[in-house]
Scaffold this motif. Structure first.
Motif, PDB file in Angstrom:
ATOM      1  N   MET A   1     -13.973  20.160  -6.063  1.00  0.00           N
ATOM      2  CA  MET A   1     -15.079  19.492  -6.712  1.00  0.00           C
ATOM      3  C   MET A   1     -14.695  18.031  -6.996  1.00  0.00           C
ATOM      4  O   MET A   1     -13.551  17.735  -7.296  1.00  0.00           O
ATOM      5  N   PHE A   2     -15.700  17.171  -6.910  1.00  0.00           N
ATOM      6  CA  PHE A   2     -15.485  15.741  -7.109  1.00  0.00           C
ATOM      7  C   PHE A   2     -16.400  15.221  -8.215  1.00  0.00           C
ATOM      8  O   PHE A   2     -17.548  15.633  -8.322  1.00  0.00           O
ATOM      9  N   CYS A   3     -15.899  14.287  -8.997  1.00  0.00           N
ATOM     10  CA  CYS A   3     -16.754  13.641  -9.996  1.00  0.00           C
ATOM     11  C   CYS A   3     -17.139  12.236  -9.528  1.00  0.00           C
ATOM     12  O   CYS A   3     -18.157  11.698  -9.957  1.00  0.00           O
TER      13      CYS A   3
ATOM     14  N   VAL B   1     -16.985   9.634  -5.852  1.00  0.00           N
ATOM     15  CA  VAL B   1     -16.644   9.401  -4.446  1.00  0.00           C
ATOM     16  C   VAL B   1     -17.062   7.979  -4.103  1.00  0.00           C
ATOM     17  O   VAL B   1     -18.141   7.527  -4.498  1.00  0.00           O
TER      18      VAL B   1
ATOM     19  N   PHE C   1     -21.524  15.818   3.187  1.00  0.00           N
ATOM     20  CA  PHE C   1     -20.307  16.560   2.866  1.00  0.00           C
ATOM     21  C   PHE C   1     -20.023  16.552   1.360  1.00  0.00           C
ATOM     22  O   PHE C   1     -19.839  17.598   0.746  1.00  0.00           O
ATOM     23  N   PHE C   2     -19.980  15.358   0.770  1.00  0.00           N
ATOM     24  CA  PHE C   2     -19.569  15.261  -0.632  1.00  0.00           C
ATOM     25  C   PHE C   2     -20.654  15.710  -1.609  1.00  0.00           C
ATOM     26  O   PHE C   2     -20.339  16.179  -2.700  1.00  0.00           O
ATOM     27  N   SER C   3     -21.918  15.574  -1.250  1.00  0.00           N
ATOM     28  CA  SER C   3     -22.984  15.960  -2.179  1.00  0.00           C
ATOM     29  C   SER C   3     -22.902  17.435  -2.552  1.00  0.00           C
ATOM     30  O   SER C   3     -23.249  17.816  -3.672  1.00  0.00           O
ATOM     31  N   LYS C   4     -22.423  18.251  -1.640  1.00  0.00           N
ATOM     32  CA  LYS C   4     -22.292  19.690  -1.895  1.00  0.00           C
ATOM     33  C   LYS C   4     -21.085  20.015  -2.772  1.00  0.00           C
ATOM     34  O   LYS C   4     -20.942  21.131  -3.233  1.00  0.00           O
ATOM     35  N   LYS C   5     -20.241  19.031  -2.997  1.00  0.00           N
ATOM     36  CA  LYS C   5     -18.995  19.250  -3.731  1.00  0.00           C
ATOM     37  C   LYS C   5     -18.924  18.450  -5.041  1.00  0.00           C
ATOM     38  O   LYS C   5     -17.881  18.355  -5.651  1.00  0.00           O
ATOM     39  N   MET C   6     -20.052  17.874  -5.460  1.00  0.00           N
ATOM     40  CA  MET C   6     -20.071  17.048  -6.669  1.00  0.00           C
ATOM     41  C   MET C   6     -20.231  17.907  -7.919  1.00  0.00           C
ATOM     42  O   MET C   6     -20.978  18.882  -7.918  1.00  0.00           O
ATOM     43  N   VAL C   7     -19.522  17.530  -8.971  1.00  0.00           N
ATOM     44  CA  VAL C   7     -19.711  18.185 -10.266  1.00  0.00           C
ATOM     45  C   VAL C   7     -21.018  17.663 -10.868  1.00  0.00           C
ATOM     46  O   VAL C   7     -21.460  16.558 -10.543  1.00  0.00           O
TER      47      VAL C   7
END
Length: 80
Positions: A1-3, A5, A21-27
């Motif tokens: 998970m990323f806060c 990017v 890619f990153f939108s699916k992994k955002m907190v």
């Protein structure tokens, strides 16, 4: 998970794919900074962000906000 990017990819395809890619992994409450959104020489980042934001609005209940950060080039996407 990323806060947070930071995407500085200059071109449409890698910027768009990075957003996907990153939108699916955002907190929740996290954000993505996209460099060159307002750049005259690089149209790809703006096209990628605008397409991504419009698709998110249609496909989900996420309401993303585009916030200029004051450097004249970048935009911050928040609302994940």
């Amino acid at each position: 998970m990323f806060c947070f990017v930071n995407l500085d990819l200059d071109l449409y395809e890698p910027t768009y794919n990075g957003l996907l890619f990153f939108s699916k992994k955002m907190v929740p409450g996290g954000g993505i900074l996209v460099h060159d959104y307002f750049a005259e020489d690089y149209k790809g980042p703006r096209e990628a962000v605008d397409k991504f934001v419009s698709e998110i609005r249609v496909k989900s209940s996420i309401l993303l906000h585009k916030v200029p950060i004051g450097d004249g080039l970048s935009i911050f996407l928040t609302g994940f």
